[in-house]
Design a protein around this motif. Structure first.
Motif, PDB file in Angstrom:
ATOM      1  N   TRP A 446       0.857  -1.282  -0.367  1.00  0.00           N
ATOM      2  CA  TRP A 446      -0.376   0.244   0.204  1.00  0.00           C
ATOM      3  C   TRP A 446       0.933   1.450  -0.273  1.00  0.00           C
ATOM      4  CZ3 TRP A 446      -5.304   0.620  -0.010  1.00  0.00           C
ATOM      5  CH2 TRP A 446      -5.888  -0.781  -0.153  1.00  0.00           C
ATOM      6  N   LEU A 460      -3.281   5.098   1.321  1.00  0.00           N
ATOM      7  CA  LEU A 460      -4.112   5.547   2.356  1.00  0.00           C
ATOM      8  C   LEU A 460      -4.457   6.672   3.299  1.00  0.00           C
ATOM      9  CD1 LEU A 460      -0.856   2.769   3.872  1.00  0.00           C
ATOM     10  CD2 LEU A 460      -3.740   2.024   3.811  1.00  0.00           C
ATOM     11  N   SER A 461      -5.805   6.976   3.800  1.00  0.00           N
ATOM     12  CA  SER A 461      -5.514   7.725   4.327  1.00  0.00           C
ATOM     13  C   SER A 461      -4.686   8.413   6.034  1.00  0.00           C
ATOM     14  CB  SER A 461      -7.002   8.519   5.103  1.00  0.00           C
ATOM     15  OG  SER A 461      -7.342   7.677   5.898  1.00  0.00           O
ATOM     16  N   GLN A 464      -6.306   6.259   8.210  1.00  0.00           N
ATOM     17  CA  GLN A 464      -6.363   4.762   8.518  1.00  0.00           C
ATOM     18  C   GLN A 464      -4.423   4.014   9.041  1.00  0.00           C
ATOM     19  OE1 GLN A 464      -7.379   3.812   3.796  1.00  0.00           O
ATOM     20  NE2 GLN A 464      -8.727   3.163   4.553  1.00  0.00           N
ATOM     21  N   ARG A 465      -3.890   4.932   8.368  1.00  0.00           N
ATOM     22  CA  ARG A 465      -2.140   4.903   8.343  1.00  0.00           C
ATOM     23  C   ARG A 465      -2.652   5.418  10.019  1.00  0.00           C
ATOM     24  NH1 ARG A 465       1.415   6.733   3.736  1.00  0.00           N
ATOM     25  NH2 ARG A 465       0.237   7.195   2.536  1.00  0.00           N
ATOM     26  N   ILE A 468      -3.535   2.273  11.861  1.00  0.00           N
ATOM     27  CA  ILE A 468      -2.649   0.772  11.560  1.00  0.00           C
ATOM     28  C   ILE A 468      -1.068   0.674  12.474  1.00  0.00           C
ATOM     29  CG2 ILE A 468      -0.297   0.016   9.666  1.00  0.00           C
ATOM     30  CD1 ILE A 468      -2.753   0.781   7.608  1.00  0.00           C
ATOM     31  N   ASN A 502     -10.864  -6.172   7.359  1.00  0.00           N
ATOM     32  CA  ASN A 502     -11.048  -4.677   7.374  1.00  0.00           C
ATOM     33  C   ASN A 502      -9.947  -3.642   7.583  1.00  0.00           C
ATOM     34  OD1 ASN A 502     -13.856  -5.685   7.574  1.00  0.00           O
ATOM     35  ND2 ASN A 502     -13.240  -6.484   9.809  1.00  0.00           N
ATOM     36  N   MET A 503      -8.834  -3.595   7.296  1.00  0.00           N
ATOM     37  CA  MET A 503      -7.464  -2.800   6.965  1.00  0.00           C
ATOM     38  C   MET A 503      -7.114  -2.720   8.681  1.00  0.00           C
ATOM     39  SD  MET A 503      -6.918  -2.399   3.904  1.00  0.00           S
ATOM     40  CE  MET A 503      -5.981  -0.945   4.228  1.00  0.00           C
TER      41      MET A 503
END
Length: 545
Positions: A446, A460-461, A464-465, A468, A502-503
Motif C-alpha cells: 500500500w 491510505l488516508s 488509516q495510517r 495501522i 477490515n484494514m
C-alpha cells in the motif's frame, strides 16, 4: 462548589493525596484527556457524594481501588483509555445507582465479577480492549436496564453466549466480537426487539444463524464473519438489514436478491464456497433447479441415510461400552498447544496451492516463499509459507516461528493455523507454516505499490495510517509487556505488517525473533532464535548491545 471539570488540559504528574480533602459536597469530578499519571488515590474515597467521576484518556496505572464501593451515589464511572491493570473489583456491585461503567482500553484481566448484577440501574457497560477472560456471568444478562452498547469486544471471553441474552429487551447495540465464544448463537436473541447493531465476528460460533433474528424489526447491522456457522441464510433478514457480513463461514445455499442483497457494497459473503445465486455482481454459480420429484427423492434418501447412521451409532455405542468394561482406563495424554492444531500433509498443501503454482505465489524472501491456498477440509483461504531449506537458517526459523506463535494470541498478531514437516514428492525435506490469509496484503504494497498493482489507485488516508500504527503498537506492547516470555520481533518492517479485510494490521514473520529470559544477568538478557539478523534499517540497534 459542586462541579470540578479540568477536561482536555495539559495537566501532568501524579494525583496528590490531598485530592481527598476536596469538599464532600463535590458531585462531579472530570479530569479526562490530560497527562495525569500514577495510581488512583485511595484518599478519593472521602468524596462520598460523587455522582460522576471521569478520569478517562490519561496515563493512570495500578488497580481500581476497592474503596470505590463508598461512592453510593455514583452514576457515571469512566476510566477508559488508561493503563489500569488487575481485576475489576467485586465491590463495584455496591454502586447500585451506577448507570454508565466505561473501563475500555486498559490492561484489566480476570473475569467480570458476578456482583455487577446488583447494578440494576446500569445502562452502559463497556470493557472492550482489555485482557478479560472466563465466561460472562449470567448476572450481566439480568440487568434489564441495559440499553446502550454492552461492549465486550477484543478480550478473551469464552464459553457460550447465555440464553439469558434474550432478557435484554431494551439494548440497541451489542458487541462481543474478537473473543473465544463458542457453541450456537442463542435463538433467544430474537427477543432483543430494540437491537440495531449486533457484532459477533471473530469467535468460534457454530450451528446456524438463528431465524429468530428476522423478528428483530429494528436490526440494521449484523456481522457474524469469521466463525464456523453453516446451513442457509435465514429468510426475512434481507428486509431488515442495511449491512450484513457473513464472510468466512460455511454457509451454503441460495443468496437472496432483494433488500440488503441488492447492494454489493452493503454485504460481504466471501469465504463461503457453497453459496449460489444472488445478483450478477457477486459472480456466484447458478443454483440448481429443484423439482418436486427431486425433492421427494432427496427426502427419501435423507431419511434412509439418517436411519443407517442411527443404527451404526447404536451398534458403535454398544461395542464401545463392551470394550470399556473389558479395558482398564488409561491416563489421558497431555498435549501442548501446538499438538492441538489440525495437521496437514504435503499432499494437502500441494493440492491447496495447485502444485505451488506461480499464480498463487504472493511473496518470497530469504527463508522461503508464501503461497495463497484453499484447504479442502475447511474451505478457507490460507497463506502457506514454504521454507527454503537450502538456506541453513531456514530450519531454525521454522522452529523459532512455531515456538513463538503457538504461545501467543493477540488480535494484531498473525494467527498460525497449523504447520507441516514432511517429505515432498522428490524425497526432499519439506517444512511449511499455514497462516490466516490477509485479504489486503502487506503495508508495503500500500505504501509502495508496483506500477501494475491493483492497489495503485488506492491510497491510505491519514486516519488509516494512524490506526495501522496503533494496531502495530498494540501488538508490540503485547509482545514486550504481556507475554509469559517476552519477545523482540527484530525485523519489523512494512512487508511484515499484513492487513485483513477490515484494514486491521497484523504483525507477522517471527522467524528472526528473540526471546527475553527472566535472568537479571545483563549478559544473558536475550536469547536469539537464529542469530542477530534482520533487515537493514529496521532492526533496533539496542538488540545488538
Amino acid at each position: 462548589m459542586n462541579d470540578l471539570e479540568f477536561v482536555e488540559n495539559r495537566f501532568e504528574g501524579v494525583l496528590p493525596s490531598s485530592i481527598g480533602n476536596l469538599s464532600t459536597k463535590l458531585t462531579i469530578l472530570l479530569l479526562g484527556s490530560n497527562k495525569i499519571s500514577g495510581t488512583i488515590r485511595v484518599a478519593m474515597q472521602n468524596l462520598i457524594n460523587l455522582i460522576a467521576l471521569g478520569m478517562d484518556d490519561t496515563l493512570l496505572t495500578g488497580m481500581i481501588p476497592t474503596s470505590f464501593e463508598k461512592f453510593q451515589k455514583m452514576q457515571v464511572l469512566s476510566l477508559w483509555g488508561n493503563k489500569l491493570s488487575g481485576k475489576i473489583p467485586s465491590s463495584i456491585g455496591n454502586l447500585t445507582q451506577l448507570a454508565n461503567l466505561i473501563l475500555a482500553q486498559n490492561d484489566l484481566e480476570g473475569s467480570i465479577p458476578s456482583s455487577i448484577g446488583a447494578c440494576q440501574s446500569l445502562q452502559q457497560l463497556d470493557v472492550a480492549e482489555n485482557y478479560l477472560s472466563g465466561v460472562i456471568p449470567q448476572q450481566v444478562f439480568q440487568i434489564f436496564s441495559l440499553s446502550l452498547l454492552p461492549n465486550l469486544s477484543h478480550n478473551s471471553f469464552n464459553g457460550k453466549l447465555p440464553v439469558e441474552v434474550g432478557s435484554l429487551k431494551n439494548i440497541n447495540s451489542m458487541d462481543v466480537s474478537k473473543n473465544n465464544f463458542s457453541g450456537e448463537i442463542p435463538t433467544t436473541i430474537g427477543n432483543c426487539l430494540s437491537l440495531v447493531y449486533l457484532g459477533l465476528q471473530g469467535n468460534s460460533f457454530n450451528g446456524t444463524i438463528p431465524s429468530s433474528m428476522a423478528s428483530v424489526k429494528g436490526l440494521e447491522y449484523l456481522d457474524v464473519s469469521r466463525n464456523n456457522l453453516s446451513r442457509l441464510i435465514p429468510k426475512g433478514l434481507e428486509k431488515l438489514l442495511k449491512y450484513l457480513n457473513i464472510s468466512f463461514n460455511n454457509i451454503e445455499g441460495e443468496v437472496p436478491t432483494g433488500g440488503v442483497f441488492k447492494n454489493v457494497n452493503a454485504i460481504s459473503i466471501i469465504g463461503n464456497n457453497k453459496l449460489c445465486g444472488g445478483i450478477p455482481q457477486l459472480q456466484l454459480t447458478t443454483c440448481p433447479v429443484i423439482t418436486k420429484s427431486t425433492k421427494s427423492f432427496t427426502s427419501r434418501v435423507t431419511i434412509t441415510i439418517i436411519c443407517v447412521v442411527v443404527c451404526i451409532l447404536l451398534v458403535s455405542s454398544f461395542l464401545a461400552l463392551y470394550w470399556m468394561k473389558r479395558s482398564k482406563k488409561k491416563p489421558s495424554s497431555i498435549f501442548s498447544k501446538m499438538d492441538l492444531l489440525p495437521t496437514v500433509s504435503y499432499k494437502m498443501l500441494h493440492q491447496a496451492t495447485n502444485g505451488f503454482s506461480l499464480d498463487n505465489l504472493i511473496g518470497s524472501g530469504s527463508f522461503g516463499s508464501v503461497y495463497k491456498g484453499v484447504l479442502d477440509q475447511e474451505e478457507r483461504l490460507v497463506a502457506i509459507k514454504v521454507l527454503n531449506l537450502q538456506n541453513k537458517d531456514a530450519s531454525k526459523s521454522f522452529i523459532a516461528e512455531c515456538k513463538i506463535l503457538r504461545n501467543i494470541r493477540h488480535q494484531n498478531l498473525i494467527k498460525i493455523l497449523t504447520c507441516c514437516s514432511s517429505i515432498n514428492y522428490n524425497g526432499d525435506d519439506f517444512k511449511a507454516l499455514v497462516f490466516e490469509f490477509m485479504m489486503n496484503g502487506s503495508l508495503e504494497m500500500w505504501l509502495h505499490p508496483m506500477t501494475d498493482s491493483d492497489n495503485q489507485s488506492k491510497n491510505l488516508s491519514v486516519l488509516q495510517r494512524l490506526i495501522i500504527a496503533i494496531d502495530v503498537a498494540f501488538a508490540l506492547n503485547y509482545l514486550h509487556n504481556h507475554c509469559e516470555q517476552k519477545i523482540i520481533h527484530c525485523d519489523l518492517k512494512p512487508s511484515n505488517i499484513l492487513l485483513d479485510t477490515n484494514m486491521i494490521a497484523h504483525v507477522s514473520d517471527f522467524g528472526l525473533s528473540r526471546l527475553l529470559t527472566t535472568s537479571n544477568d545483563s549478559s544473558q538478557k536475550c536469547t536469539s532464535t537464529i542469530g542477530l539478523k534482520g533487515s537493514i534499517g529496521y532492526a533496533a540497534p539496542d538488540i545488538f548491545s
